[in-house]
Enzyme design. Structure first.
Site, PDB file in Angstrom:
ATOM      1  CB  THR A 148      -0.958   0.033   1.209  1.00 45.15           C
ATOM      2  OG1 THR A 148      -0.193   0.018   2.393  1.00 45.15           O
ATOM      3  CG2 THR A 148      -1.900  -1.142   1.189  1.00 45.15           C
ATOM      4  CG  HIS A 150      -2.707   6.180  -0.685  1.00 40.85           C
ATOM      5  ND1 HIS A 150      -4.049   5.915  -0.563  1.00 40.85           N
ATOM      6  CD2 HIS A 150      -2.385   5.882  -1.982  1.00 40.85           C
ATOM      7  CE1 HIS A 150      -4.533   5.519  -1.738  1.00 40.85           C
ATOM      8  NE2 HIS A 150      -3.540   5.484  -2.616  1.00 40.85           N
ATOM      9  CG  ASP A 175      -6.226  -4.682  15.681  1.00 40.97           C
ATOM     10  OD1 ASP A 175      -6.182  -5.846  15.279  1.00 40.97           O
ATOM     11  OD2 ASP A 175      -5.973  -4.353  16.864  1.00 40.97           O
ATOM     12  CB  THR A 219      -3.516  -3.440  19.267  1.00 41.74           C
ATOM     13  OG1 THR A 219      -3.253  -2.042  19.384  1.00 41.74           O
ATOM     14  CG2 THR A 219      -4.185  -3.931  20.525  1.00 41.74           C
ATOM     15  CG  ASP A 478     -12.752  -2.525  15.060  1.00 34.16           C
ATOM     16  OD1 ASP A 478     -13.221  -2.602  16.205  1.00 34.16           O
ATOM     17  OD2 ASP A 478     -13.141  -3.246  14.119  1.00 34.16           O
TER      18      ASP A 478
END
Ligand SMILES: CCCCCCCCCCCCC/C=C/[C@@H](O)[C@H](CO)NC(=O)CCCCCCCCCCCCCCC
Ligand SMILES: Nc1ncnc2c1ncn2[C@@H]1O[C@H](COP(=O)(O)OP(=O)(O)OP(=O)(O)O)[C@@H](O)[C@H]1O
Ligand SMILES: [Ca+2]
Length: 522
Positions: A148, A150, A175, A219, A478
């Site tokens: 990726t 951006h 996440d 996380t 999230d």
């Protein structure tokens, strides 16, 4: 001979750990469902020169690569090499095993992979190339890889590509990256089915293209809560074996406008404030959450508001249960049955309109709604240890205004065996939907011209020592901040699927779990 097992008068084997390259002698029991790949093997000179094998004319060999289960839900790739003099016999075995693998229909053959090079400790690309890609290629999985460039690259891309040619989508990151891929896939499914996501009451179309998570974030709560460990190799092996874990997804709306989907934490107050502060400290990496957590703890803000919810009556579980959601969970299976019965009776409206709403007003340090336990390395049992991955409900946790000391006691219980709900200032409900309105927005709605109050709110926001209740917090969805404090949330039972199997029951002797063995097979 050391490291070698006699399996057949004409066929021999030795086993070794792929990563450690150490030879060991114990018998290995491997169900077909846990075989990663079977490969013809070149018999090298070193192996040939062992003992009496020197005398053999020409040896033919194949290697069976399989999943070895280690402690704490960690999986590794191991191998057992078999050899014999008879080339035909060797080929027959290789062919038979390959045919058995072909029959494992749930395994992916083609995957679309998105890598966030900036997630967590910025190791995503390295983790994928060094630990995951070699395993995918061993298992003959072909991949299209997108690194990726951006934020929202993966999400936008999923609206453009032909997703139906893939057996799954893999995200390498945390996440936030998972959330992007989930939004892309669910959004695309609704678009292709003509479903309007802005309608909070719409029956959403299930997404059958599974998502695999290679954890490389800060996380990694979704990976940890669905696999039991945050480990890239373990996750890659779950993908290869074609595991399938359905997952509840909550939709979040404001005024008939779709905001976001959530699978882990929707948190207002404490976790919303941590997130907002930590976003400014991205350069700190995963440490930013501890820094902002400490700062938010000291600020001790509470927020006034009203929550209305509908209890989840369809499921028998309770957030205070001692039993946990584990692989093959009975409660999630019951929800799956109900779901398929519901879809048979298509056209029937959701019954939530008919059911009563419970209303709670108060001053809260934290309002957390979790559709899964939210276990993560920081809190291995999670925010709601008995929450279920796929039961169609979320656990709504209300932490009322209390002293700093009591709040600290509450937080500490996330890290030990004590019950974090056993406090007079903590309430927990299993719900299928809820709404929240902050006191500030209620007041503003009743008197939009009350500018003085708004100004005062701004003033207090700038003074962390002031625990006043006039400002709004924000929702942490999230790991992403929502724009609106007033929200309408609904849990969609098993809306999507992961390449995972839930957390397996602890088993002291992992090997005893296996049902069949290579030896039995031979
Ligand atoms: C005294 C120690 C108490 C430790 C209490 C630990 C509780 C940890 C519970 C973690 C729950 C994570 C839920 C997952 C949310 C994810 O969808 C989201 C996206 O990745 N992550 C976060 O929002 C990131 C959330 C990160 C939260 C970090 C919280 C750190 C709290 C530190 C409080 C320090 C108090 C010290 C007082 C002396
Ligand atoms: N190339 C990129 N440049 C900048 N941001 C990106 C890029 N690719 C993805 N992102 C965004 O980065 C955000 C954070 O990524 P990710 O979730 O992988 O890591 P993290 O925030 O460290 O982990 P966690 O979400 O577990 O806390 C995602 O929301 C995603 O939209
Ligand atoms: Ca759930």
């Amino acid at each position: 001979m050391k490291g070698m097992t006699k399996l057949d008068p004409q066929l021999y084997a030795f086993t070794y750990g792929c990563e450690l390259s150490c030879v060991h002698t114990e018998n290995c029991f491997v169900p077909i469902s846990e075989i990663i790949a079977v490969e013809e093997t070149e018999f090298n000179k070193k192996q040939r020169n062992i003992g009496r094998w020197q005398k053999m004319a020409k040896l033919h060999a194949f290697t069976v690569y399989y999943v070895k289960k280690a402690r704490n839900h960690r999986w590794r790739c191991s191998g057992a090499t078999f050899w014999c003099e008879d080339e035909h016999l060797c080929n027959q075995w290789t062919q038979a095993l390959k045919e058995l693998l072909e029959m494992q229909k749930s395994r992916p053959k083609q995957l679309l992979v998105y890598i966030n090079p900036y997630g967590g400790k910025r190791q995503g690309k390295r983790i994928y190339e060094q630990k995951v890609a070699p395993l995918f290629s061993l298992a003959s999985i072909s991949t299209d890889v997108v690194i990726t460039e951006h934020a929202n690259h993966a999400k936008d891309n999923l609206f453009e590509v032909n997703i139906y040619k893939y057996d799954g989508v893999v995200c390498v990151g945390g996440d936030g990256m998972f959330s992007e891929v989930m939004h892309g896939l669910i959004g695309r499914m609704q678009k292709d089915s003509g479903i309007d996501q802005n309608n909070p009451k719409a029956s959403l179309v299930q997404c059958n293209i599974r998502i695999g998570i290679i954890p490389a974030g800060s996380t990694d709560c979704i990976c940890y809560s669905t696999v039991g460990i945050s480990d890239p190799v373990t996750s890659a092996l779950h993908i290869i074996l074609g595991d399938c874990q359905p997952l509840d997804v909550s939709s979040v709306h404001h005024n008939n406008t779709f905001l976001k989907y959530s699978v882990s934490l929707l948190g207002y107050g404490f976790y919303g404030d941590i997130l907002k502060d930590s976003e400014k400290k991205r350069w700190m990496g995963p440490m930013r959450y501890d820094y902002s957590g400490f700062k938010t703890f000291l600020s001790h803000h509470y927020y006034e508001g009203t929550i209305a919810y509908q209890p989840a009556k369809h499921t028998h579980g309770s957030p205070r249960d001692k039993e946990r959601c584990r692989t093959g969970c009975y409660i999630c299976k019951q929800s799956e049955k109900q779901l398929s019965e519901q879809s048979k009776e298509r056209g029937l409206k959701h019954e939530e309109g008919a059911e009563e709403w419970k209303v709670i007003k108060g001053k809260f340090l934290a309002i957390n709604a979790v559709s899964m336990s939210c276990a993560c390395p920081r809190s291995p049992k999670g925010l709601s240890p008995a929450a279920h991955l796929a039961d169609g409900s979320a656990d709504l946790i209300l932490v009322r205004k209390c002293s700093r000391f009591d709040f600290l006691r509450y937080l500490v219980r996330h890290t030990n065996q004590d019950d974090q709900f056993d406090f007079p200032f903590v309430d927990v409900y299993r719900v299928k939907c809820f709404q929240f309105t902050s006191k500030l927005s209620e007041d503003n709605e009743s008197n939009v011209m009350d500018i003085g109050k708004k100004r005062f709110g701004q003033f207090c926001r700038d003074h962390p020592a002031c625990c006043c209740n006039i400002v709004n917090s924000t929702w942490n969805c999230d790991g992403e901040t929502l724009d609106s404090s007033a929200v309408e949330v609904r849990v969609h039972c098993q809306l999507m699927k992961l390449f995972a199997r839930g957390i397996e029951e602890d088993c002291k002797d992992e090997a005893a779990h296996s049902q069949s063995s290579i030896e039995q097979l031979l």
